[in-house]
Design a protein around this motif. Sequence first.
Motif, PDB file in Angstrom:
ATOM      1  N   ALA A 142     -25.556  13.068  45.647  1.00  0.00           N
ATOM      2  CA  ALA A 142     -26.501  13.666  44.715  1.00  0.00           C
ATOM      3  C   ALA A 142     -26.351  13.023  43.342  1.00  0.00           C
ATOM      4  CB  ALA A 142     -26.263  15.175  44.611  1.00  0.00           C
ATOM      5  N   ASN A 143     -27.427  13.003  42.583  1.00  0.00           N
ATOM      6  CA  ASN A 143     -27.425  12.406  41.244  1.00  0.00           C
ATOM      7  C   ASN A 143     -26.927  13.412  40.200  1.00  0.00           C
ATOM      8  OD1 ASN A 143     -28.279   9.744  41.602  1.00  0.00           O
ATOM      9  ND2 ASN A 143     -30.435  10.320  41.667  1.00  0.00           N
ATOM     10  N   HIS A 144     -25.624  13.645  40.161  1.00  0.00           N
ATOM     11  CA  HIS A 144     -25.118  14.635  39.215  1.00  0.00           C
ATOM     12  C   HIS A 144     -24.013  14.110  38.307  1.00  0.00           C
ATOM     13  CE1 HIS A 144     -21.149  15.747  41.020  1.00  0.00           C
ATOM     14  NE2 HIS A 144     -21.694  15.175  42.088  1.00  0.00           N
ATOM     15  N   ALA A 145     -23.176  13.230  38.791  1.00  0.00           N
ATOM     16  CA  ALA A 145     -21.984  12.852  38.026  1.00  0.00           C
ATOM     17  C   ALA A 145     -22.146  11.536  37.283  1.00  0.00           C
ATOM     18  CB  ALA A 145     -20.771  12.770  38.957  1.00  0.00           C
ATOM     19  N   GLY A 146     -22.833  10.572  37.889  1.00  0.00           N
ATOM     20  CA  GLY A 146     -22.965   9.259  37.271  1.00  0.00           C
ATOM     21  C   GLY A 146     -21.633   8.534  37.187  1.00  0.00           C
ATOM     22  N   LEU A 147     -21.591   7.527  36.301  1.00  0.00           N
ATOM     23  CA  LEU A 147     -20.352   6.763  36.117  1.00  0.00           C
ATOM     24  C   LEU A 147     -19.411   7.509  35.182  1.00  0.00           C
ATOM     25  CD1 LEU A 147     -21.760   3.136  35.725  1.00  0.00           C
ATOM     26  CD2 LEU A 147     -20.717   4.174  37.757  1.00  0.00           C
ATOM     27  N   GLY A 148     -18.143   7.498  35.530  1.00  0.00           N
ATOM     28  CA  GLY A 148     -17.135   8.167  34.712  1.00  0.00           C
ATOM     29  C   GLY A 148     -15.840   7.395  34.692  1.00  0.00           C
ATOM     30  N   ASP A 149     -14.809   8.041  34.171  1.00  0.00           N
ATOM     31  CA  ASP A 149     -13.546   7.391  33.879  1.00  0.00           C
ATOM     32  C   ASP A 149     -12.642   7.318  35.115  1.00  0.00           C
ATOM     33  OD1 ASP A 149     -10.923   6.764  32.847  1.00  0.00           O
ATOM     34  OD2 ASP A 149     -11.660   7.355  30.870  1.00  0.00           O
ATOM     35  N   GLY A 162     -15.031  19.555  34.562  1.00  0.00           N
ATOM     36  CA  GLY A 162     -16.355  19.639  33.967  1.00  0.00           C
ATOM     37  C   GLY A 162     -16.937  18.255  33.769  1.00  0.00           C
ATOM     38  N   HIS A 163     -18.257  18.162  33.712  1.00  0.00           N
ATOM     39  CA  HIS A 163     -18.913  16.879  33.467  1.00  0.00           C
ATOM     40  C   HIS A 163     -18.407  16.248  32.171  1.00  0.00           C
ATOM     41  CE1 HIS A 163     -23.035  14.595  33.494  1.00  0.00           C
ATOM     42  NE2 HIS A 163     -22.061  13.853  33.971  1.00  0.00           N
ATOM     43  N   PRO A 196     -17.918  10.008  29.214  1.00  0.00           N
ATOM     44  CA  PRO A 196     -17.946  10.053  27.743  1.00  0.00           C
ATOM     45  C   PRO A 196     -19.329  10.441  27.218  1.00  0.00           C
ATOM     46  CG  PRO A 196     -16.833   8.068  28.512  1.00  0.00           C
ATOM     47  CD  PRO A 196     -17.437   8.699  29.720  1.00  0.00           C
ATOM     48  N   GLY A 197     -19.343  11.324  26.225  1.00  0.00           N
ATOM     49  CA  GLY A 197     -20.595  11.736  25.613  1.00  0.00           C
ATOM     50  C   GLY A 197     -21.204  12.995  26.195  1.00  0.00           C
TER      51      GLY A 197
END
Length: 313
Positions: free
Chosen positions: A91-98, A168-169, A174-175
């Motif tokens: 699903a399109n919820h998290a995107g790119l992260g650390d 949490g998101h 970041p951001g």
Amino acid sequence: MAKPLTASKMVEILRAEGLTVHEVRNWRRHNRNTKGPFGPLNGVMIHHTVSSGTRASVDLCYEGHASLPGPLCHGVIDKKGEIHLVGNGRANHAGLGDSDVLRAVVNETRLPHDNEADSDGNRHFYGFECINRGDGRDPWPEAQKEAIEKVAAAICRAHGWTERSVIGHKEWQPGKVDPRGFTMDGMRRRIADRLKGNGNGDGGNDGGGTTKPRPQPEQPPKPPKPPKAEYEPFPGGGFFHVGQSHPMITVMGHRLMAEGCGRYEVRPSPDWTEADRKSYAAWQHKLGFKGKDADGIPGKVSWDLLKVPKSGR
């Protein structure tokens, strides 16, 4: 790491945790699996929708929008604490992260500050959107926060994870600022308590289909027989007031949490607080009391039914 739960298993564990579950349209086959892998799964990510209204928010999370196709999460948690399942798979919820955050989630260690966007979160996290405008003023009803706690605990229980697998998101990318309105540290403490058995996981469901809370009796139950010596006798309503501090209040709080009535941001303490009053009011409502009889100040009937163990003072 874990294999994704099947759609049927997801419904099963959420209902077993005492949640009302709605299956939205073709959610069992609704996903973005053609755009990338889903799994291995490492955790649960909590978001807020930046929207209001249950139907509009659920439709948005199911369908997405022109720049971000749905599903935008796996489930939507509404203000009443009910769960609307909208996706099963990527699903399109998290995107790119650390990647450092992902490593900490995998190892279930303290989260580092998120300062990179180099890992695919949609692959590794279940995502739940909570209906809230995210402006810092839109309230978070206790029923909604309790549902977040239950959803996360159910998935953690199914995979053998601890509360440190829930983020949490805003802790991932970041951001981002979601969820805004409560702390994730506080939510993780609630999840940890539930995983330890301080939440009974029984929301009164009758099972099958879309579940509804089982009605409570309209009249208070008859007074029980006098409690045995292992339970605290009723100390009188005047005992419970701001400024009162006693080990029995801590034990009472843990019993309320075990009954699914805890309304604590953190664990109960010996000090009588507004969180104790709200938690006890939830217990009174569960017993069927109304009006002034459910004001959160203990009475003898409800106290004897709660069966507060001796505090050992």
